[in-house]
Design an enzyme around this catalytic site. Structure first.
Site, PDB file in Angstrom:
ATOM      1  CB  CYS A   1      -0.916  -0.002   1.221  1.00  0.00           C
ATOM      2  SG  CYS A   1      -1.837   1.542   1.431  1.00  0.00           S
TER       3      CYS A   1
ATOM      4  CE1 TYR B   1      -5.888   2.562  -4.189  1.00  0.00           C
ATOM      5  CE2 TYR B   1      -8.245   2.794  -3.778  1.00  0.00           C
ATOM      6  CZ  TYR B   1      -6.998   2.305  -3.407  1.00  0.00           C
ATOM      7  OH  TYR B   1      -6.869   1.544  -2.269  1.00  0.00           O
TER       8      TYR B   1
ATOM      9  CD  GLU C   1      -1.891   0.764  -3.935  1.00  0.00           C
ATOM     10  OE1 GLU C   1      -1.362   1.253  -2.908  1.00  0.00           O
ATOM     11  OE2 GLU C   1      -3.072   0.375  -3.975  1.00  0.00           O
TER      12      GLU C   1
ATOM     13  CG  ASP D   1      -3.118  -4.183   2.026  1.00  0.00           C
ATOM     14  OD1 ASP D   1      -4.294  -4.224   2.426  1.00  0.00           O
ATOM     15  OD2 ASP D   1      -2.297  -3.338   2.408  1.00  0.00           O
TER      16      ASP D   1
ATOM     17  CE1 TYR E   1      -2.718  -2.581  -1.834  1.00  0.00           C
ATOM     18  CE2 TYR E   1      -3.951  -4.581  -2.326  1.00  0.00           C
ATOM     19  CZ  TYR E   1      -3.922  -3.246  -1.964  1.00  0.00           C
ATOM     20  OH  TYR E   1      -5.104  -2.582  -1.727  1.00  0.00           O
TER      21      TYR E   1
ATOM     22  CB  CYS F   1       0.015   2.410   7.783  1.00  0.00           C
ATOM     23  SG  CYS F   1       1.705   2.038   7.266  1.00  0.00           S
TER      24      CYS F   1
ATOM     25  CB  CYS G   1      19.119  -4.319   3.241  1.00  0.00           C
ATOM     26  SG  CYS G   1      19.799  -4.509   1.567  1.00  0.00           S
TER      27      CYS G   1
END
Length: 218
Positions: free
Chosen positions: A52, A86, A98, A133, A138, A203, A212
């Site tokens: 998202c 959207y 997205e 999601d 996504y 969220c 990383c």
């Protein structure tokens, strides 16, 4: 924010879209910088998808101007439909995901550092979903602008995979491909989680809790 299509659409079945770009405000709600081009001379652009885009964009604007972030915006990329809405993207019939556009000053923050925030800000092993999601919109992706960005994207992916494997995660499914087009999302999506709009809004972004190691590729 829940998608319906957990498969990629056949290009022949993609929605036709339109010629007219989505209108957006000229100024970033949080940073006060230009949302659309032209950007300051010397700026570089990173286009990434990590679920998202509401929460994903916030990750990058929170790095701040002091860290070299010029501006951020949300939009759609990686699909077939020109200037999608959207609702069309959420139908799974455009092929887009997205995307967050991160415009940055490379003298203050490097592309590997931008990608470090990308990799650590979501779970890149989930395929056509991110957490709850579900849908092709996504999926995790990096859309590179040149061969140098491609090399960094692949190197950071390859450096991160052993870390994820050691933590019990599967193979990285992030799409790494050249950017063909970036389409701005509707104005109400831009900086959606800012204090001026929806600071307590939804969220779904969440990382893996791993780091990383960009030092090996920088």
């Amino acid at each position: 924010m829940f998608g319906r299509k957990a498969t990629m659409v056949d290009p022949a079945r993609a929605l036709p879209g339109r010629d007219t770009p989505m209108p957006v405000h000229a100024v970033h709600t949080v940073l006060g910088t230009p949302l659309t081009p032209p950007y300051p001379e010397g700026s570089e652009i990173a286009d990434v998808a990590m679920g998202c885009f509401w929460g994903a964009e916030r990750i990058f604007w929170r790095l701040g101007a002091e860290r070299g972030i010029v501006t951020t915006a949300v939009g759609y990329a990686g699909g077939y439909t020109p200037n999608p809405t959207y609702e069309e993207v959420c139908s799974g019939l455009t092929g887009h995901t997205e995307v967050v556009r991160v415009v940055f000053d490379p003298s203050r923050i490097t592309y590997p550092e931008v990608l470090k925030a990308f990799w650590e800000g979501h779970d890149p092993t989930q395929g056509l979903r991110q957490g709850n999601d579900v849908g092709s919109q996504y999926r995790s992706a990096i859309y590179y602008h040149d061969e140098a960005q491609k090399a960094v994207a692949e190197a950071t992916r390859d450096a991160f995979q052993p870390v994820l494997t050691a933590a019990g995660y599967g193979p990285i499914t992030t799409e790494i491909a050249p950017l063909k087009a970036f389409y701005f999302a509707e104005e109400y999506h831009q900086q959606y989680l800012s204090d001026a709009k929806n600071p307590n809004g939804y969220c779904g972004i969440g990382g893996t809790g791993t780091s990383c190691p960009i030092g090996v590729v920088g």
